[in-house]
Motif scaffolding. Structure first.
Motif, short mmCIF file in Angstrom:
data_model
loop_
_atom_site.label_atom_id
_atom_site.label_comp_id
_atom_site.label_asym_id
_atom_site.label_seq_id
_atom_site.Cartn_x
_atom_site.Cartn_y
_atom_site.Cartn_z
N MET A 105 0.83 -1.21 0.00
CA MET A 105 0.00 0.00 0.00
C MET A 105 0.86 1.26 0.00
SD MET A 105 -3.09 -0.80 -0.44
CE MET A 105 -3.78 0.83 -0.19
N ASP A 106 1.96 1.26 0.76
CA ASP A 106 2.86 2.42 0.77
C ASP A 106 3.42 2.67 -0.63
OD1 ASP A 106 2.41 2.65 3.50
OD2 ASP A 106 4.36 1.78 4.08
N ARG A 107 3.83 1.60 -1.30
CA ARG A 107 4.38 1.74 -2.65
C ARG A 107 3.31 2.21 -3.63
NH1 ARG A 107 8.10 -2.17 -4.56
NH2 ARG A 107 9.07 -1.57 -6.46
N ALA A 108 2.09 1.67 -3.50
CA ALA A 108 0.99 2.09 -4.38
C ALA A 108 0.68 3.57 -4.19
CB ALA A 108 -0.25 1.23 -4.10
N HIS A 109 0.63 4.03 -2.95
CA HIS A 109 0.39 5.45 -2.69
C HIS A 109 1.52 6.31 -3.25
CE1 HIS A 109 -3.33 5.36 -0.42
NE2 HIS A 109 -2.87 4.35 0.30
N ASN A 130 1.12 -18.62 -9.38
CA ASN A 130 1.45 -18.48 -7.96
C ASN A 130 2.74 -19.24 -7.61
OD1 ASN A 130 1.51 -18.39 -5.13
ND2 ASN A 130 -0.71 -18.57 -4.97
N PRO A 131 3.75 -18.54 -7.09
CA PRO A 131 4.99 -19.22 -6.73
C PRO A 131 4.86 -20.07 -5.46
CG PRO A 131 5.13 -16.90 -6.15
CD PRO A 131 3.83 -17.09 -6.89
N ASN A 132 3.85 -19.83 -4.65
CA ASN A 132 3.63 -20.59 -3.41
C ASN A 132 2.26 -21.24 -3.45
OD1 ASN A 132 6.10 -19.85 -2.44
ND2 ASN A 132 5.33 -18.49 -0.86
N LYS A 133 2.17 -22.36 -4.14
CA LYS A 133 0.89 -23.07 -4.23
C LYS A 133 0.37 -23.36 -2.83
CE LYS A 133 1.03 -23.61 -8.77
NZ LYS A 133 1.42 -22.35 -9.31
N GLY A 134 -0.92 -23.25 -2.65
CA GLY A 134 -1.53 -23.50 -1.36
C GLY A 134 -1.78 -22.24 -0.55
N GLU A 135 -1.23 -21.11 -0.99
CA GLU A 135 -1.44 -19.85 -0.30
C GLU A 135 -1.99 -18.82 -1.28
OE1 GLU A 135 1.74 -19.20 3.07
OE2 GLU A 135 2.72 -19.45 1.13
N HIS A 136 -2.74 -17.88 -0.76
CA HIS A 136 -3.15 -16.72 -1.56
C HIS A 136 -1.97 -15.76 -1.60
CE1 HIS A 136 -7.53 -17.38 -1.92
NE2 HIS A 136 -7.37 -18.05 -0.79
N CYS A 137 -1.90 -14.99 -2.66
CA CYS A 137 -0.81 -14.03 -2.81
C CYS A 137 -1.33 -12.77 -3.49
CB CYS A 137 0.30 -14.66 -3.67
SG CYS A 137 1.70 -13.58 -3.98
N ILE A 138 -0.94 -11.62 -2.97
CA ILE A 138 -1.16 -10.35 -3.67
C ILE A 138 0.20 -9.90 -4.16
CG2 ILE A 138 -1.78 -7.91 -3.46
CD1 ILE A 138 -3.94 -8.71 -1.47
N VAL A 139 0.28 -9.61 -5.45
CA VAL A 139 1.52 -9.15 -6.08
C VAL A 139 1.33 -7.71 -6.50
CG1 VAL A 139 3.17 -9.52 -7.96
CG2 VAL A 139 1.93 -11.47 -7.00
N PHE A 140 2.32 -6.88 -6.24
CA PHE A 140 2.31 -5.47 -6.65
C PHE A 140 3.49 -5.23 -7.56
CE2 PHE A 140 3.92 -1.19 -6.36
CZ PHE A 140 2.78 -0.43 -6.53
N GLU A 141 3.23 -4.56 -8.70
CA GLU A 141 4.31 -4.19 -9.61
C GLU A 141 4.28 -2.71 -9.92
OE1 GLU A 141 5.55 -6.82 -12.96
OE2 GLU A 141 3.51 -7.59 -12.63
N ASP A 142 5.38 -2.06 -9.69
CA ASP A 142 5.61 -0.67 -10.08
C ASP A 142 6.15 -0.75 -11.50
OD1 ASP A 142 6.86 1.78 -10.61
OD2 ASP A 142 7.59 2.00 -8.57
N GLU A 143 5.43 -0.23 -12.46
CA GLU A 143 5.81 -0.41 -13.87
C GLU A 143 7.03 0.41 -14.28
OE1 GLU A 143 2.32 -0.19 -16.38
OE2 GLU A 143 1.27 -1.62 -15.10
N ARG A 144 7.63 1.13 -13.33
CA ARG A 144 8.89 1.82 -13.62
C ARG A 144 10.06 0.86 -13.52
NH1 ARG A 144 8.06 6.50 -9.29
NH2 ARG A 144 7.64 4.59 -8.16
N GLY A 145 9.80 -0.37 -13.09
CA GLY A 145 10.85 -1.38 -13.06
C GLY A 145 11.31 -1.79 -11.68
#
Length: 173
Positions: A105-109, A130-145
């Motif tokens: 959230m800090d990065r998104a803001h 999903n890199p960790n099968k069995g768990e939920h995951c939220i991934v955030f990407e800053d498109e600046r790289g």
């Protein structure tokens, strides 16, 4: 993977939901770490019961289409969900409540404040991405790289996802 029109994709999603079959979707853009095409956008839908994958391609960022898929997946009031701060998440190691998601959230803001493009994904436990099968995951990407950020959950992170999605759709995608 079968490529179909967006209308057909929505109909498939609605049908799966109607009969109680779990499914999920992703909007993937040229800058996304999951992109197979660096020239176009794609919405993919995975049938979680049999692994079937369907996709639709777009030449421009499909914000209204992504919102439509979110409404089918999570309900029309999805973005109105309120966060339950008592839920715990983990990152690479066990961390304090909401620490990994708070970094997202800090990065998104920060991206919002600088008008930088960003996007996110919810990867259910059985998602092919999903890199960790069995768990939920939220991934955030800053498109600046910048490096992608990950928050892992042992439960459905719907409240956190709604908080992040409200921010995403507020900026117009």
């Amino acid at each position: 993977m079968q490529h179909i029109s967006f209308d057909a994709l929505v109909k498939k999603a609605m049908k799966l939901k109607q009969v109680g079959i779990k499914w999920h979707f992703h909007m993937i853009g040229p800058a996304c770490i999951f992109s197979r095409s660096k020239e176009q956008y794609e919405i993919i839908m995975e049938n979680e019961s049999n692994g079937e994958v369907f996709s639709s391609y777009f030449s421009e960022k499909p914000i209204s289409e992504t919102r439509r898929m979110a409404e089918v997946a999570y309900g029309l009031d999805f973005l109105k969900r309120k966060k339950n701060v008592d839920k715990e998440i983990r990152s690479d190691e066990t961390v304090a409540k909401n620490e990994a998601f708070q970094k997202i959230m800090d990065r998104a803001h920060g991206c919002q404040a600088s008008d930088a493009a960003w996007h996110n994904h919810h990867l259910p436990p059985q998602c092919s991405l999903n890199p960790n099968k069995g768990e939920h995951c939220i991934v955030f990407e800053d498109e600046r790289g910048g490096d992608a950020l990950y928050a892992y959950y042992d439960h459905d992170p719907g409240d956190d996802l709604a908080e992040l999605e409200r921010l995403f759709f507020a900026k117009g995608g």
